[in-house]
Enzyme design. Sequence first.
Site, mmCIF file in Angstrom:
data_model
loop_
_atom_site.group_PDB
_atom_site.id
_atom_site.type_symbol
_atom_site.label_atom_id
_atom_site.label_comp_id
_atom_site.label_asym_id
_atom_site.label_seq_id
_atom_site.Cartn_x
_atom_site.Cartn_y
_atom_site.Cartn_z
ATOM 1 N N ASP A 116 0.828 -1.204 0.000
ATOM 2 C CA ASP A 116 0.000 0.000 0.000
ATOM 3 C C ASP A 116 0.864 1.257 0.000
ATOM 4 O O ASP A 116 2.071 1.197 0.199
ATOM 5 C CB ASP A 116 -0.956 0.001 1.206
ATOM 6 C CG ASP A 116 -0.294 -0.488 2.500
ATOM 7 O OD1 ASP A 116 0.943 -0.449 2.595
ATOM 8 O OD2 ASP A 116 -1.019 -0.912 3.411
ATOM 9 N N ASN A 118 -7.286 -3.054 14.438
ATOM 10 C CA ASN A 118 -8.703 -3.241 14.092
ATOM 11 C C ASN A 118 -8.906 -4.411 13.121
ATOM 12 O O ASN A 118 -9.978 -4.574 12.556
ATOM 13 C CB ASN A 118 -9.276 -1.954 13.483
ATOM 14 C CG ASN A 118 -8.615 -1.594 12.160
ATOM 15 O OD1 ASN A 118 -7.690 -2.271 11.719
ATOM 16 N ND2 ASN A 118 -9.076 -0.526 11.537
ATOM 17 N N GLU A 152 -9.684 -2.041 5.471
ATOM 18 C CA GLU A 152 -10.278 -1.763 6.773
ATOM 19 C C GLU A 152 -11.546 -2.592 6.980
ATOM 20 O O GLU A 152 -12.123 -3.102 6.002
ATOM 21 C CB GLU A 152 -10.631 -0.261 6.847
ATOM 22 C CG GLU A 152 -9.440 0.672 6.666
ATOM 23 C CD GLU A 152 -8.582 0.807 7.921
ATOM 24 O OE1 GLU A 152 -8.531 -0.132 8.739
ATOM 25 O OE2 GLU A 152 -7.948 1.857 8.078
HETATM 26 C C1 F6R Z 1 1.354 -1.251 6.091
HETATM 27 C C2 F6R Z 1 0.311 -2.260 6.270
HETATM 28 C C3 F6R Z 1 -0.505 -2.276 7.506
HETATM 29 C C4 F6R Z 1 0.343 -2.633 8.716
HETATM 30 C C5 F6R Z 1 -0.508 -2.634 9.991
HETATM 31 C C6 F6R Z 1 0.325 -2.919 11.226
HETATM 32 O O1 F6R Z 1 1.999 -1.420 4.842
HETATM 33 O O2 F6R Z 1 0.127 -3.060 5.398
HETATM 34 O O3 F6R Z 1 -1.546 -3.200 7.377
HETATM 35 O O4 F6R Z 1 0.916 -3.891 8.532
HETATM 36 O O5 F6R Z 1 -1.126 -1.399 10.136
HETATM 37 O O6 F6R Z 1 1.200 -1.845 11.436
HETATM 38 P P1 F6R Z 1 2.349 -1.933 12.535
HETATM 39 O O7 F6R Z 1 3.305 -2.955 12.089
HETATM 40 O O8 F6R Z 1 2.959 -0.549 12.533
HETATM 41 O O9 F6R Z 1 1.679 -2.276 13.807
#
Ligand code: F6R
Length: 263
Positions: free
Chosen positions: A67, A136, A143
């Site tokens: 992303d 979440n 999401e």
């Molecule tokens: C970012 C992504 C998100 C993160 C998720 C966890 O490229 O794909 O889904 O993997 O938000 O983020 P952290 O590792 O910062 O807890």
Amino acid sequence: MRVIRVTDHAEVSALAAELLAKFIAEHDEVVLALPTGGTPLGMYNELVTLARTGALDLGRATVFNLDEYVGLPSDHSQSYASYMRRHLYDRAEFDPTKLHIPDGNAEDLVAACASYEGRIAEAGGLDIAVLGIGANGHIAFNEPGCGLNSRVRVVRLSDRTVLDNARFFDDPRAVPRHAITMGVGTIRSSRALMMLASGEGKAAAVAAALEGPVTTRCPASAIQLHPSAVVILDEEAASALRVRPWSKEEFLADPHAPQFLFL
Ligand code: F6R
């Protein structure tokens, strides 16, 4: 689905890097999907170390990021393009022509999404997608409420995600509200999945994803439907699970454990 529990984030990182390095070594060409965020940082450090000692050739890897924010200049310190350069690409020998990230600044974002999905297909599809998980239950930026067959598209970030990601920004109000993300369907099309989680803040989402119903309320629950997935958790992230995960030793020693990554 193989769920492995290790002690802490350092062990999550080391095991993830070990399995990924083995996967890359056993394939001539490999197409990866990689995440950003706090979770994979240790794994990237381990991969860089392996590459510097000559134990891993990252130049063969084609990489698609999961992303990217919409509207953040790609040289902004918190763009995912900058993140990848800082934590991985500038620290090891990659082939720059094989590194891909969605264009969150494209004039025509719909066309940029279609082009990204097309480039993944042209590369032969994803071999392995490495995933974090949001508190979440999101994967990439899918999401709660998103379709489980969704493809690359522009999404609006939830308030929870904006709040979670504000920790990386000097000005929390600068966190973009939109992103381009691979869809859950894009991720599910990957030949293998490897999800990583660490810390208590992920425990509820991990339990919902692995032991709850497969539901759009928890996009990460789609991993249950994947034929070739491994989940690496530290003790805190695994703390709300009711089914006992494998230990690393059990996983590596079991001759009958399907070599999920090596199909
Ligand atoms: C970012 C992504 C998100 C993160 C998720 C966890 O490229 O794909 O889904 O993997 O938000 O983020 P952290 O590792 O910062 O807890």
